[in-house]
Design a protein around this motif. Sequence first.
Motif, short mmCIF file in Angstrom:
data_model
loop_
_atom_site.label_atom_id
_atom_site.label_comp_id
_atom_site.label_asym_id
_atom_site.label_seq_id
_atom_site.Cartn_x
_atom_site.Cartn_y
_atom_site.Cartn_z
N ILE A 205 -23.50 17.06 39.35
CA ILE A 205 -24.31 15.85 39.49
C ILE A 205 -23.88 15.05 40.72
O ILE A 205 -24.72 14.58 41.51
N PHE B 249 -26.78 15.43 43.39
CA PHE B 249 -27.68 14.29 43.26
C PHE B 249 -27.13 13.00 43.85
O PHE B 249 -27.83 12.34 44.63
N HIS B 250 -25.91 12.61 43.52
CA HIS B 250 -25.40 11.35 44.05
C HIS B 250 -25.35 11.40 45.58
O HIS B 250 -25.83 10.48 46.26
N HIS C 131 -29.04 11.54 47.02
CA HIS C 131 -29.77 10.27 46.99
C HIS C 131 -29.31 9.35 48.10
O HIS C 131 -30.13 8.62 48.70
N ASP D 193 -35.89 15.20 42.43
CA ASP D 193 -34.44 15.13 42.31
C ASP D 193 -34.01 14.10 41.28
O ASP D 193 -33.12 14.36 40.45
N HIS E 25 -32.02 14.75 37.87
CA HIS E 25 -30.74 14.03 37.74
C HIS E 25 -30.68 13.32 36.38
O HIS E 25 -29.71 13.47 35.62
#
Length: 223
Positions: A82, A86-87, A90, A204, A208
């Motif tokens: 994650i 994703f973090h 983003h 995304d 997430h």
Amino acid sequence: MTIALTEQTLGSLACLIPGATRVFRQYKLDFCCGGNTSLRDAASQRALDAQAIAEQLAALGGHSDTQPDWRNESAGTLIEHILERFHERHREQFPELIRLANRVEQVHGNKADCPVGLAEHLWNMQQELESHMLKEEQILFPMLQRGMKLPQSQGPIAVMRFEHDQHGAALERMAELTNDITPPENACNTWRALYRGLEELRDDLMQHIHLENNILFANASAE
């Protein structure tokens, strides 16, 4: 089999069937924040044929997928995924999307289909998501990596789920501003690049939230 699928929740189907999330996005079914809703109820709310969707899902059942089954991975492994997938992503996405949105509004703001207000909305989304991710990185994720479950993690998980609902509402507003991220026929290259990025961001962020709500948080709440 398809009758049983209609009674399962969107979140469980997203975990169970590789490729299910693509089908849900096709029909605009919320498998992340609305993951506890059954396929039958979710389809009914959108006047869709639950049985037909279930048959599509059943056809996917035997297909392989490039992603591992995250239900079988440790909390630590899923958290690392994650963070990296994703973090970090983003944080890369928003500055460029905001820049493109500002450019489109500056050049095409006089057109009826211009997404006026989108740049400001994306900026607000960025601030809220950054705050959310920092709370996960500094508080909740370390707790889960240490093996803490209920009751210690109950409060932070409840906060994160609530904020996920807010992110879902922000995605809905983004869709309203952009005609469901559909550029007009005469859109310039910048406009089209912006909407391609918005589509990626939506996919995304939904994935997430799904991994956290339906797998990471669900596992932490299981005992």
